[in-house]
Write an enzyme that holds these catalytic residues in place. Structure first.
Site, PDB file in Angstrom:
ATOM      1  N   LEU A   1      -7.986   6.007   2.265  1.00 25.94           N
ATOM      2  CA  LEU A   1      -8.077   7.180   1.400  1.00 25.94           C
ATOM      3  C   LEU A   1      -6.778   7.464   0.649  1.00 25.94           C
ATOM      4  O   LEU A   1      -6.717   8.425  -0.109  1.00 25.94           O
ATOM      5  CB  LEU A   1      -8.445   8.417   2.234  1.00 25.94           C
ATOM      6  CG  LEU A   1      -9.851   8.399   2.851  1.00 25.94           C
ATOM      7  CD1 LEU A   1     -10.032   9.606   3.762  1.00 25.94           C
ATOM      8  CD2 LEU A   1     -10.911   8.397   1.769  1.00 25.94           C
ATOM      9  N   ARG A   2      -5.762   6.620   0.873  1.00 28.69           N
ATOM     10  CA  ARG A   2      -4.507   6.862   0.166  1.00 28.69           C
ATOM     11  C   ARG A   2      -4.698   6.740  -1.340  1.00 28.69           C
ATOM     12  O   ARG A   2      -4.069   7.457  -2.120  1.00 28.69           O
ATOM     13  CB  ARG A   2      -3.430   5.895   0.658  1.00 28.69           C
ATOM     14  CG  ARG A   2      -2.070   6.161   0.017  1.00 28.69           C
ATOM     15  CD  ARG A   2      -0.965   5.286   0.592  1.00 28.69           C
ATOM     16  NE  ARG A   2      -0.530   5.777   1.888  1.00 28.69           N
ATOM     17  CZ  ARG A   2      -0.634   5.100   3.017  1.00 28.69           C
ATOM     18  NH1 ARG A   2      -1.185   3.893   3.012  1.00 28.69           N
ATOM     19  NH2 ARG A   2      -0.202   5.600   4.147  1.00 28.69           N
ATOM     20  N   ALA A   3      -5.581   5.846  -1.776  1.00 24.43           N
ATOM     21  CA  ALA A   3      -5.829   5.677  -3.214  1.00 24.43           C
ATOM     22  C   ALA A   3      -6.365   6.970  -3.826  1.00 24.43           C
ATOM     23  O   ALA A   3      -5.969   7.350  -4.939  1.00 24.43           O
ATOM     24  CB  ALA A   3      -6.802   4.532  -3.445  1.00 24.43           C
TER      25      ALA A   3
ATOM     26  N   ASP B   1       0.814  -1.212   0.000  1.00 25.10           N
ATOM     27  CA  ASP B   1       0.000   0.000   0.000  1.00 25.10           C
ATOM     28  C   ASP B   1       0.846   1.259   0.000  1.00 25.10           C
ATOM     29  O   ASP B   1       0.363   2.340  -0.353  1.00 25.10           O
ATOM     30  CB  ASP B   1      -0.928  -0.010   1.216  1.00 25.10           C
ATOM     31  CG  ASP B   1      -1.922   1.140   1.185  1.00 25.10           C
ATOM     32  OD1 ASP B   1      -2.659   1.258   0.188  1.00 25.10           O
ATOM     33  OD2 ASP B   1      -1.948   1.935   2.147  1.00 25.10           O
TER      34      ASP B   1
END
Length: 674
Positions: free
Chosen positions: A275-277, A194
């Protein structure tokens, strides 16, 4: 320095070159993970990237490469005044070896100066050297867990703190993390996966013309590297100019509310975690717009960013297929822009029409064909009674169920294998249990042990006299002896003959093997499978920690026929012998799943018991899972366990939960054995 293959000369890997360019434009994207088969120029392309990046300004003599124009950055080599010279140097590409220790990565005390001059000085590690540059990890999926943890901490905070050997140092470590891996050699831990902003799947081009051009250019470079690089210098210069211009422009790219809403709707629709995406997709879309020379984000920018930022975040476990449904993505994006934004500059990922040429390359969504347990096809099921001539020739192919979570099991004793999360072992990281002699300088310095070793010799050395302190020689050095966890090899030797109610049993055994493999993936183990039926045995699954390869190999595993038990044990012994030569520190556990019958060849039962005694003589830990069913039992598996000196587990019907539980129960009592 050796001449690197020009980045602009790479052909047939548009997704890879584009992703690297985007993360170079905006390092906050978070780096690139390149997944692909061997021989696809992954390392060559990464090394070529550093050659086209703009140089960085640093203080002369600063080993930590802080930015002279950033007042918030502080170097342990500072402070630097206005009279300190500022120089420019090329961006560093720092390669992290998979076998490096944490001292080499984070830095440590300079022992030579400490011993010879009495000076306590910090020697920066690879993370300090990579600050404001590229940190490249080849075969990153094989990186030991303790190094993965160090990378996670540095990538998350942008800083490295070292508290060791009387030192207390903190410094900046912001870098673009680039990793390459071959999925056949194992998957990557989800926590590290991730952290990569973008991921690409690289395969060799299937177009003969493109393949010929790749070979043509490589042969020309190998023949005359200097001349080849000179012929591509104009393209390299243009690429440097384009990257520099995109870096200057990316801050001016406008992300309007409508585009941001589209990005968040896409991430929500594909059910990605966290929410990193969303953040990475927005940054990548802006970088792609700057790469194309624009200050506003178009549909094509969002599509390209989503293709690179989302596939690796959709996998819930290693058995999920990677990739992205591009038809679904196009539906979420809506209709195409009514008018093209104008021609974009040529270069990696940018065609003359302004569209992303990466779409025509080997995209992540098409890199892996459908496979896995669900792809198997069931055939006729043999009679579940004892074998007969009719059932001996019958073959069935059973599908595995969904794997569950396997309980923890360990191998007895204390090993010295590779760091993992399974059995007790002496490893580079773990709880300190005492000092040991230097032994080549690997591992942390044990300060108390070193002082204790040097103390008895101070009178002869003149220590603590005439103002001198403790005198330490290299022979006094002691390293920390640490106790941690290692990874193991679990070898399942499975009876796939017709005497075992083959189809139902193989469904359960396949599910159990996949469960063990999933657990091995989490704990950095290897798992292998030997099956025997008809008149022979074979290695169905060579030692691996790749769940993708395992699911494909297990999908079409047949069952039925006679029972060559001796051949199965012999094949297992040979596999263990080869693995011991290849990796003598990885300890195995043999699990034999059988009812103990042997019906193939001359004196089948005698040969099987002889082979079992041979295996026992090698000292391998073994478990026999007795699958004999019915009212009248012959007890053959009990006799086999006696010859193997193995734990015998009577189990009427092998289930996934039962089998993984058996492995735990057979080994758990041995955990405390020294």
């Amino acid at each position: 320095m050796p001449v690197q293959y020009p980045f602009s000369a790479v052909v047939g890997s548009d997704d890879m070159t584009l992703a690297l360019a985007l993360t170079a434009i905006d390092p906050l994207i978070g780096g690139v993970l390149i997944r692909g088969e061997k021989g696809t120029a992954k390392t060559t392309t990464v090394r070529g990237l550093a050659e086209v990046l703009p140089p960085v300004a640093v203080y002369e003599g600063d080993r930590f490469s802080i930015d002279p124009h950033d007042p918030d950055e502080v170097s342990p080599d500072g402070p630097f005044g206005p009279d300190t010279d500022i120089v420019t140097r090329p961006v560093r590409l720092v390669e992290l070896p998979t076998g490096a220790g944490d001292d080499r990565v984070t830095g440590t005390l300079q022992l030579n100066k400490a011993l010879r001059e009495g000076v306590v000085e910090f020697e920066p590690g690879l993370l300090a050297r990579a600050h404001r540059g590229l940190l490249y990890v080849d075969e990153i999926n094989l990186l030991p867990d303790h190094l993965v943890d160090l990378l996670l901490d540095a990538a998350a905070t942008g800083r490295v703190s070292v508290e060791r050997d009387g030192l207390s140092i903190e410094h900046a470590a912001r870098f673009v993390l680039i990793g390459t891996m071959n999925p056949e050699e194992g998957e990557l831990r989800p926590q590290l996966l991730d952290r990569f902003g973008l991921t690409v799947e690289v395969t060799a081009p299937r177009d003969p013309g493109i393949r010929a051009e790749v070979v043509r250019r490589r042969l020309a470079f190998d023949t005359d590297p200097v001349g080849f690089a000179a012929r591509w210098e104009s393209e390299q210069h243009a690429l440097r100019e384009r990257l520099a211009a995109a870096r200057d422009l990316v801050g001016a790219v406008v992300l309007d509310d409508a585009t941001l809403t589209t990005i968040t709707e896409i991430c929500a629709a594909f059910d990605v975690d966290g929410l990193r995406a969303d953040l990475v997709t927005a940054r990548a879309a802006a970088a792609h717009a700057a790469w194309q020379g624009r200050t506003h984000i178009t549909r094509d920018d969002v599509r390209t960013a989503a293709r690179l930022a989302l596939p690796h975040r959709r996998r819930r476990n290693p058995f999920d297929e990677p990739g992205l449904d591009e038809e679904r993505l196009d539906e979420l994006l809506g209709p195409e822009d009514p008018e093209p934004d104008g021609p974009g500059p040529d270069g990696p990922g940018g065609g003359a029409d302004g569209q992303d040429t990466a779409d025509a390359g080997d995209g992540a969504s098409s890199a892996t064909p459908p496979s896995g347990p669900s792809a198997s096809k069931e055939q006729s099921e043999p009679d579940e009674s004892s074998p007969s001539p009719a059932t001996s020739s019958t073959t069935s192919v059973a599908a595995a169920g969904r794997p569950g979570r396997a309980p923890l099991f360990v191998v007895r004793g204390t090993g010295e294998g590779q760091s993992g999360r399974r059995s007790r072992a002496r490893t580079p990281q773990g709880a300190v249990i005492g000092p040991r002699r230097d032994g080549g300088g690997r591992g942390r310095l044990h300060l108390a042990g070193t002082i204790a070793a040097a103390a008895p010799h101070q009178r002869l050395r003149g220590g603590f006299t005439d103002g001198r302190g403790l005198i330490v020689t290299p022979d006094d050095l002691r390293r920390a002896e640490t106790l941690g966890r290692e990874s193991n090899l679990v070898l399942l030797c499975v009876d796939a003959s017709g005497s075992m109610a083959a189809r139902r049993r193989m469904e359960q055994v396949k599910t159990a093997v996949l469960s063990l493999l999933l657990d091995a993936y989490r704990r950095r183990d290897k798992v292998a499978l030997v099956t025997f039926r008809q008149h022979s045995a074979e290695v169905t699954l060579p030692p691996t920690n790749s769940v993708d390869v395992a699911s494909r190999r297990l999908a079409d595993l047949p069952a039925g026929g006679r029972t060559p038990l001796a051949e199965g044990l012999e094949c297992s012994a040979e596999l263990l012998r080869r693995e011991a030569l290849r990796d003598p520190t990885r300890r195995p556990l043999l699990v034999v799943v059988t009812d103990g019958r042997a019906t193939s060849g001359a004196d089948p039962l005698g040969r099987a018991h002889t082979m079992a005694r041979h295996l026992a003589a090698t000292g391998v830990d073994s478990v026999v899972v007795d699958c004999e069913t019915g009212r009248f039992r012959m007890g053959l598996a009990v006799r086999l366990a006696d010859h193997l000196r193995a734990e015998h587990i009577p189990l009427g019907e092998v289930t996934a939960d039962g089998l993984t539980g058996v492995v735990r129960s057979a080994t758990a009592p041995r955990r405390e054995v020294a």
